[in-house]
Design a protein around this motif. Sequence first.
Motif, PDB file in Angstrom:
ATOM      1  N   CYS A  16       5.104  -8.753   4.493  1.00 35.15           N
ATOM      2  CA  CYS A  16       5.246  -7.606   5.404  1.00 35.15           C
ATOM      3  C   CYS A  16       6.165  -6.545   4.795  1.00 35.15           C
ATOM      4  O   CYS A  16       5.939  -5.343   4.989  1.00 35.15           O
ATOM      5  CB  CYS A  16       5.776  -8.059   6.755  1.00 35.15           C
ATOM      6  SG  CYS A  16       7.343  -8.949   6.674  1.00 35.15           S
ATOM      7  N   VAL A  17       7.163  -6.969   4.058  1.00 37.96           N
ATOM      8  CA  VAL A  17       8.096  -6.022   3.438  1.00 37.96           C
ATOM      9  C   VAL A  17       7.400  -5.249   2.323  1.00 37.96           C
ATOM     10  O   VAL A  17       7.617  -4.052   2.134  1.00 37.96           O
ATOM     11  CB  VAL A  17       9.343  -6.763   2.911  1.00 37.96           C
ATOM     12  CG1 VAL A  17      10.317  -5.795   2.273  1.00 37.96           C
ATOM     13  CG2 VAL A  17       9.999  -7.545   4.035  1.00 37.96           C
ATOM     14  N   ILE A  18       6.538  -5.940   1.601  1.00 40.02           N
ATOM     15  CA  ILE A  18       5.779  -5.268   0.545  1.00 40.02           C
ATOM     16  C   ILE A  18       4.878  -4.200   1.141  1.00 40.02           C
ATOM     17  O   ILE A  18       4.739  -3.111   0.585  1.00 40.02           O
ATOM     18  CB  ILE A  18       4.950  -6.309  -0.243  1.00 40.02           C
ATOM     19  CG1 ILE A  18       5.881  -7.232  -1.027  1.00 40.02           C
ATOM     20  CG2 ILE A  18       3.939  -5.629  -1.166  1.00 40.02           C
ATOM     21  CD1 ILE A  18       5.207  -8.445  -1.621  1.00 40.02           C
ATOM     22  N   ARG A  19       4.304  -4.487   2.300  1.00 42.57           N
ATOM     23  CA  ARG A  19       3.332  -3.560   2.888  1.00 42.57           C
ATOM     24  C   ARG A  19       3.982  -2.439   3.687  1.00 42.57           C
ATOM     25  O   ARG A  19       3.408  -1.348   3.788  1.00 42.57           O
ATOM     26  CB  ARG A  19       2.355  -4.332   3.757  1.00 42.57           C
ATOM     27  CG  ARG A  19       1.452  -5.199   2.917  1.00 42.57           C
ATOM     28  CD  ARG A  19       0.421  -5.934   3.739  1.00 42.57           C
ATOM     29  NE  ARG A  19      -0.567  -6.537   2.865  1.00 42.57           N
ATOM     30  CZ  ARG A  19      -0.892  -7.829   2.874  1.00 42.57           C
ATOM     31  NH1 ARG A  19      -0.328  -8.649   3.716  1.00 42.57           N
ATOM     32  NH2 ARG A  19      -1.786  -8.299   2.042  1.00 42.57           N
ATOM     33  N   ALA A  20       5.122  -2.699   4.292  1.00 39.03           N
ATOM     34  CA  ALA A  20       5.739  -1.689   5.176  1.00 39.03           C
ATOM     35  C   ALA A  20       7.255  -1.826   5.126  1.00 39.03           C
ATOM     36  O   ALA A  20       7.887  -2.341   6.048  1.00 39.03           O
ATOM     37  CB  ALA A  20       5.222  -1.862   6.614  1.00 39.03           C
ATOM     38  N   ASP A  21       7.845  -1.322   4.053  1.00 40.24           N
ATOM     39  CA  ASP A  21       9.283  -1.560   3.853  1.00 40.24           C
ATOM     40  C   ASP A  21      10.176  -0.648   4.693  1.00 40.24           C
ATOM     41  O   ASP A  21      11.392  -0.818   4.703  1.00 40.24           O
ATOM     42  CB  ASP A  21       9.656  -1.494   2.378  1.00 40.24           C
ATOM     43  CG  ASP A  21       9.454  -0.127   1.758  1.00 40.24           C
ATOM     44  OD1 ASP A  21       8.990   0.792   2.458  1.00 40.24           O
ATOM     45  OD2 ASP A  21       9.755   0.025   0.563  1.00 40.24           O
ATOM     46  N   ARG A  22       9.597   0.307   5.378  1.00 40.97           N
ATOM     47  CA  ARG A  22      10.416   1.098   6.322  1.00 40.97           C
ATOM     48  C   ARG A  22      10.567   0.383   7.661  1.00 40.97           C
ATOM     49  O   ARG A  22      11.431   0.745   8.468  1.00 40.97           O
ATOM     50  CB  ARG A  22       9.778   2.479   6.554  1.00 40.97           C
ATOM     51  CG  ARG A  22      10.010   3.452   5.428  1.00 40.97           C
ATOM     52  CD  ARG A  22       9.759   4.870   5.900  1.00 40.97           C
ATOM     53  NE  ARG A  22       8.376   5.097   6.230  1.00 40.97           N
ATOM     54  CZ  ARG A  22       7.523   5.762   5.448  1.00 40.97           C
ATOM     55  NH1 ARG A  22       7.950   6.257   4.311  1.00 40.97           N
ATOM     56  NH2 ARG A  22       6.278   5.940   5.816  1.00 40.97           N
ATOM     57  N   ALA A  39       9.496   0.584  17.025  1.00 40.45           N
ATOM     58  CA  ALA A  39       8.559   1.623  17.467  1.00 40.45           C
ATOM     59  C   ALA A  39       8.375   2.637  16.337  1.00 40.45           C
ATOM     60  O   ALA A  39       8.940   3.728  16.359  1.00 40.45           O
ATOM     61  CB  ALA A  39       9.071   2.301  18.729  1.00 40.45           C
ATOM     62  N   PRO A  40       7.604   2.285  15.323  1.00 39.05           N
ATOM     63  CA  PRO A  40       7.490   3.139  14.140  1.00 39.05           C
ATOM     64  C   PRO A  40       6.715   4.415  14.417  1.00 39.05           C
ATOM     65  O   PRO A  40       5.983   4.519  15.403  1.00 39.05           O
ATOM     66  CB  PRO A  40       6.732   2.253  13.146  1.00 39.05           C
ATOM     67  CG  PRO A  40       5.936   1.345  14.003  1.00 39.05           C
ATOM     68  CD  PRO A  40       6.782   1.075  15.210  1.00 39.05           C
ATOM     69  N   GLU A  46      -0.715   2.417   9.819  1.00 40.09           N
ATOM     70  CA  GLU A  46      -1.689   1.732   8.971  1.00 40.09           C
ATOM     71  C   GLU A  46      -1.026   0.603   8.184  1.00 40.09           C
ATOM     72  O   GLU A  46      -1.561  -0.513   8.087  1.00 40.09           O
ATOM     73  CB  GLU A  46      -2.329   2.742   8.015  1.00 40.09           C
ATOM     74  CG  GLU A  46      -3.495   2.188   7.229  1.00 40.09           C
ATOM     75  CD  GLU A  46      -4.163   3.266   6.361  1.00 40.09           C
ATOM     76  OE1 GLU A  46      -4.801   2.881   5.393  1.00 40.09           O
ATOM     77  OE2 GLU A  46      -4.005   4.459   6.658  1.00 40.09           O
ATOM     78  N   ASP A  47       0.158   0.874   7.638  1.00 34.47           N
ATOM     79  CA  ASP A  47       0.871  -0.151   6.875  1.00 34.47           C
ATOM     80  C   ASP A  47       1.306  -1.306   7.780  1.00 34.47           C
ATOM     81  O   ASP A  47       1.259  -2.473   7.382  1.00 34.47           O
ATOM     82  CB  ASP A  47       2.106   0.457   6.202  1.00 34.47           C
ATOM     83  CG  ASP A  47       1.737   1.390   5.050  1.00 34.47           C
ATOM     84  OD1 ASP A  47       0.582   1.332   4.578  1.00 34.47           O
ATOM     85  OD2 ASP A  47       2.604   2.180   4.644  1.00 34.47           O
ATOM     86  N   VAL A  48       1.741  -0.981   8.991  1.00 38.86           N
ATOM     87  CA  VAL A  48       2.180  -2.022   9.921  1.00 38.86           C
ATOM     88  C   VAL A  48       1.000  -2.905  10.330  1.00 38.86           C
ATOM     89  O   VAL A  48       1.126  -4.135  10.404  1.00 38.86           O
ATOM     90  CB  VAL A  48       2.848  -1.394  11.161  1.00 38.86           C
ATOM     91  CG1 VAL A  48       3.075  -2.444  12.237  1.00 38.86           C
ATOM     92  CG2 VAL A  48       4.175  -0.749  10.765  1.00 38.86           C
ATOM     93  N   ALA A  52       0.775  -6.909   9.731  1.00 38.38           N
ATOM     94  CA  ALA A  52       0.517  -7.882  10.799  1.00 38.38           C
ATOM     95  C   ALA A  52      -0.715  -8.721  10.476  1.00 38.38           C
ATOM     96  O   ALA A  52      -0.719  -9.943  10.646  1.00 38.38           O
ATOM     97  CB  ALA A  52       0.348  -7.164  12.132  1.00 38.38           C
ATOM     98  N   ALA A  53      -1.754  -8.058   9.983  1.00 38.96           N
ATOM     99  CA  ALA A  53      -2.991  -8.775   9.667  1.00 38.96           C
ATOM    100  C   ALA A  53      -2.788  -9.742   8.511  1.00 38.96           C
ATOM    101  O   ALA A  53      -3.424 -10.795   8.449  1.00 38.96           O
ATOM    102  CB  ALA A  53      -4.092  -7.776   9.340  1.00 38.96           C
TER     103      ALA A  53
END
Length: 64
Positions: A16-22, A39-40, A46-48, A52-53
């Motif tokens: 998850c960090v690789i995909r959405a590090d913010r 609440a991004p 899309e990254d979140v 999750a997936a």
Amino acid sequence: MKITVDQDACCGSGLCVIRADRVFDQREEDGVVMLLDEAPSPEDFEDVRAAAAGCPTGAIRLAE
Ligand code: SF4
């Protein structure tokens, strides 16, 4: 979008960090997920969703 994470379910893979590090980080001591932003902004949706997936344990839940 509202995100919740189940730290008990997390295996610390870090995907998850690789995909959405913010939005996601990991605890230094054991790699368990930390939610940086429940609440991004729409630019991160899309990254979140990909995070999750791709979570191997289903520890990330999204309410949209
Ligand atoms: S992808 Fe899932 S199991 Fe891996 S660190 Fe993130 S929440 Fe934990």
